[in-house]
Enzyme design. Structure first.
Site, PDB file in Angstrom:
ATOM      1  CG  ASP A   2      -2.209   0.687   1.048  1.00  0.00           C
ATOM      2  OD1 ASP A   2      -2.233   1.687   0.318  1.00  0.00           O
ATOM      3  OD2 ASP A   2      -3.216   0.238   1.620  1.00  0.00           O
TER       4      ASP A   2
ATOM      5  CG  ASP B 291      -4.480   6.150   0.504  1.00  0.00           C
ATOM      6  OD1 ASP B 291      -5.465   5.438   0.783  1.00  0.00           O
ATOM      7  OD2 ASP B 291      -4.275   7.272   0.984  1.00  0.00           O
TER       8      ASP B 291
ATOM      9  CD  GLU C  15      -8.736   4.663  -1.324  1.00  0.00           C
ATOM     10  OE1 GLU C  15      -9.607   4.522  -0.461  1.00  0.00           O
ATOM     11  OE2 GLU C  15      -7.670   5.284  -1.121  1.00  0.00           O
TER      12      GLU C  15
ATOM     13  CG  HIS D  93      -8.289  -0.044   5.112  1.00  0.00           C
ATOM     14  ND1 HIS D  93      -8.242  -0.376   3.772  1.00  0.00           N
ATOM     15  CD2 HIS D  93      -7.877   1.242   5.185  1.00  0.00           C
ATOM     16  CE1 HIS D  93      -7.824   0.658   3.079  1.00  0.00           C
ATOM     17  NE2 HIS D  93      -7.596   1.661   3.910  1.00  0.00           N
ATOM     18  CG  ASP D  94     -10.777   3.363   4.506  1.00  0.00           C
ATOM     19  OD1 ASP D  94     -10.325   3.484   5.655  1.00  0.00           O
ATOM     20  OD2 ASP D  94     -10.164   3.737   3.487  1.00  0.00           O
TER      21      ASP D  94
END
Length: 559
Positions: free
Chosen positions: A99, A205, A259, A328-329
């Site tokens: 990430d 990200d 993302e 994770h969000d």
């Protein structure tokens, strides 16, 4: 036939290391803990791990506030531990995707510390600084009306530099200035440093936020995220991503996953495909279906037709999708889209079927494979998520809600902490996650929902995931086959086909808590059952299907 690549054929498993497995009893998951659990991933059958950030960080936003991109945060272990993880994964033929956080750093990063203290120095222009103005009382006023995704102004005044810096997320996460060529070079050098160590790609990200509009004009106050029209898909974004493609990914088989907040289908087509700078993009339309009138800090109504329409539009409109319901969000999918009480097994496996049989690369988030559920948070002090805390406090301060109790149902439904409670391995103390005190409490239902218990159950969510992943691995039509939706207006049934050559898989799901019956023209009499989530299912399809709540069947037939 679509071009074959490893990342199209892969099932990706996302690990949030802070909550996965703790090897040393400090209550904080770590890399040695991940290594200890790799047999679970191998048995599950996944092909790739996406590892959330393990870089040096003050952990104000759980690692997305990076203070050193080339060091491992001590609580996660050492670089030797990371090397061993990569080696152990590759020995199991499991790839590793890291990430990367290119839009912002931590305010503790050396670049930012030097930028604030030496405005005319090497790092003075590494971030987005503006002088702003003052109000009638002489107090500083932000340069524009842009808002942080975490609530409040996207600007923070720095007394040392006597200027404002932009932070589209937490105040401790200043945005990098990608107009500066030195910033772009530093970030691509960092990514190449990790690729040279042997990883297999990056998840980038919020990567469509790198380019901000010239002059940083005010945004439309009516937008959910004020200013987003000036920093989402900005004017130079394709130039920046093109440089990353050319300087990092060209000549490799490493995967580039972007993302992208606020992404629409038209922009997604520009970012991916043969001429796009990225291989895969994450969009969020389907996980916004339950937003209410106040956006994500409200809970609205949705039905199966909404979900089918959204998924179908992306299946039909984009050559290759990133498939996910959790990360994770996001809150737990069985609590959000299914029934996490009476039909937890049935609805969790129905969601698994959608995830693993649509066209695209599926991403399974840790705990999803055992049907982990949302938790409950009695007070705001029980919430760790900085996004939730800041937004709830702002809603209360603005009088939008009266107090925490009046918005608690939204927090229980929405907070990112739902995805971050520790992985539930067994029914021992703290679910086998740690011998110490976990950094965030374990979900109270861990004695009933855990990996060890799932291994004992017949059937179980875990065994169904294993079977479904194996079926996808052995069935080319489920990977490269064409997709066609049937019965789009049906309120209970989700029916579609995947077809490759003379092989067709018919997916039939009763996505409801009520029995359903259906005559399906697409299902031939010679179709054979390949997989179902109920034990007692006839192998041959009857003329009229009778489906129980959340019942799922996959049939194979020749055409």
């Amino acid at each position: 036939m679509r071009e074959r690549t490893w990342w199209k054929e892969a099932v990706v498993y996302q690990i949030y290391p802070k909550s996965f497995s703790d090897s040393d009893g400090d209550g904080f998951g770590d890399l040695p803990g991940v290594i200890e659990r790799l047999d679970h991933l191998e048995r599950l059958g996944v092909d790739c791990v996406w590892l959330n950030p393990v870089y040096e960080s003050p952990q104000r936003d759980n690692g997305y506030d990076v203070s050193d991109y080339r060091a491992v945060h001590p609580a996660f272990g050492t670089m030797d531990d990371w090397d061993r993880l990569l080696e152990e994964l590759h020995e199991r033929d499991i790839r590793l995707v890291m990430d990367m956080v290119p839009n912002h750093t931590s305010s503790d990063h050396e670049w930012f510390q030097r930028s604030r203290s030496e405005p005319d120095g090497e790092y003075g222009d590494y971030y987005i600084w503006r002088e702003g103005s003052t109000d009638a009382n002489g107090d500083p006023v932000p340069p524009n009306n842009w808002e942080s995704f975490f609530g409040g102004s996207a600007w923070e005044y720095d007394e040392e530099r006597e200027a404002w810096y932009l932070h589209l997320y937490d105040v401790s996460q200043p945005d990098l200035n990608w107009r500066n060529p030195a910033v772009r070079e530093a970030m691509t050098d960092t990514m190449n440093w990790w690729l040279d160590r042997g990883i297999d790609g990056f998840r980038l990200d919020v990567v469509n936020l790198l380019s901000k509009a010239e002059g940083l004009p005010d945004g439309d106050p009516s937008n959910d995220w004020v200013g987003s029209e000036h920093f989402v898909d900005g004017p130079r974004i394709h130039e920046y991503l093109g440089e990353i493609r050319e300087n990092v990914f060209a000549g490799t088989d490493a995967v580039a996953i972007g993302e992208m907040p606020n992404l629409d289908l038209d922009h997604a087509r520009q970012y991916t495909g043969p001429d796009g700078p990225l291989d895969l993009v994450f969009h969020f339309e389907h996980v916004g279906l339950d937003f209410g009138e106040r956006g994500r800090w409200d809970v609205g109504e949705w039905d199966l037709r909404d979900l089918k329409q959204t998924l179908h539009r992306w299946q039909d409109g984009l050559d290759w999708n990133s498939l996910f319901f959790e990360n994770h969000d996001q809150p737990r999918s069985v609590s959000r889209f299914g029934d996490d009480e009476r039909y937890r097994y049935e609805s969790a496996t129905a969601l698994a079927t959608i995830l693993l049989t649509l066209r695209g690369t599926p991403f399974v988030y840790q705990g999803q494979e055992i049907g982990m559920t949302n938790g409950t948070f009695e007070s705001l002090e029980d919430v760790s998520d900085v996004d939730t805390v800041r937004n709830v406090r702002e809603l209360i301060a603005e009088g939008v809600v009266r107090d925490y109790e009046s918005i608690r149902h939204v927090v229980d439904h929405r907070t990112r902490d739902n995805a971050r409670t520790p992985m539930q391995w067994d029914d021992t103390a703290h679910a086998g996650f740690t011998d110490g005190e976990p950094w965030i409490p374990v979900n109270e239902n861990y004695p009933e929902i855990n990996v060890a218990r799932e291994r004992e159950r017949t059937p179980s969510v875990l065994s169904y995931y294993e079977s479904l992943i194996d079926l996808r691995d052995r069935t080319e039509a489920l990977v490269y086959g064409d997709y066609e939706l049937h019965r789009p207006d049906d309120e209970q049934l989700f029916v579609y086909t995947r077809t490759l050559g003379d092989e067709r898989i018919v997916v039939v799901i009763n996505f409801s808590e009520r029995d359903a019956t259906a005559d399906l023209d697409v299902l031939e009499p010679d179709a054979s059952l390949r997989l179902g989530n109920y034990d007692e299912t006839a192998a041959d399809p009857p003329a009229t299907l009778a489906l129980r709540p959340y019942e799922t069947r996959l049939y194979e037939q020749s055409i």
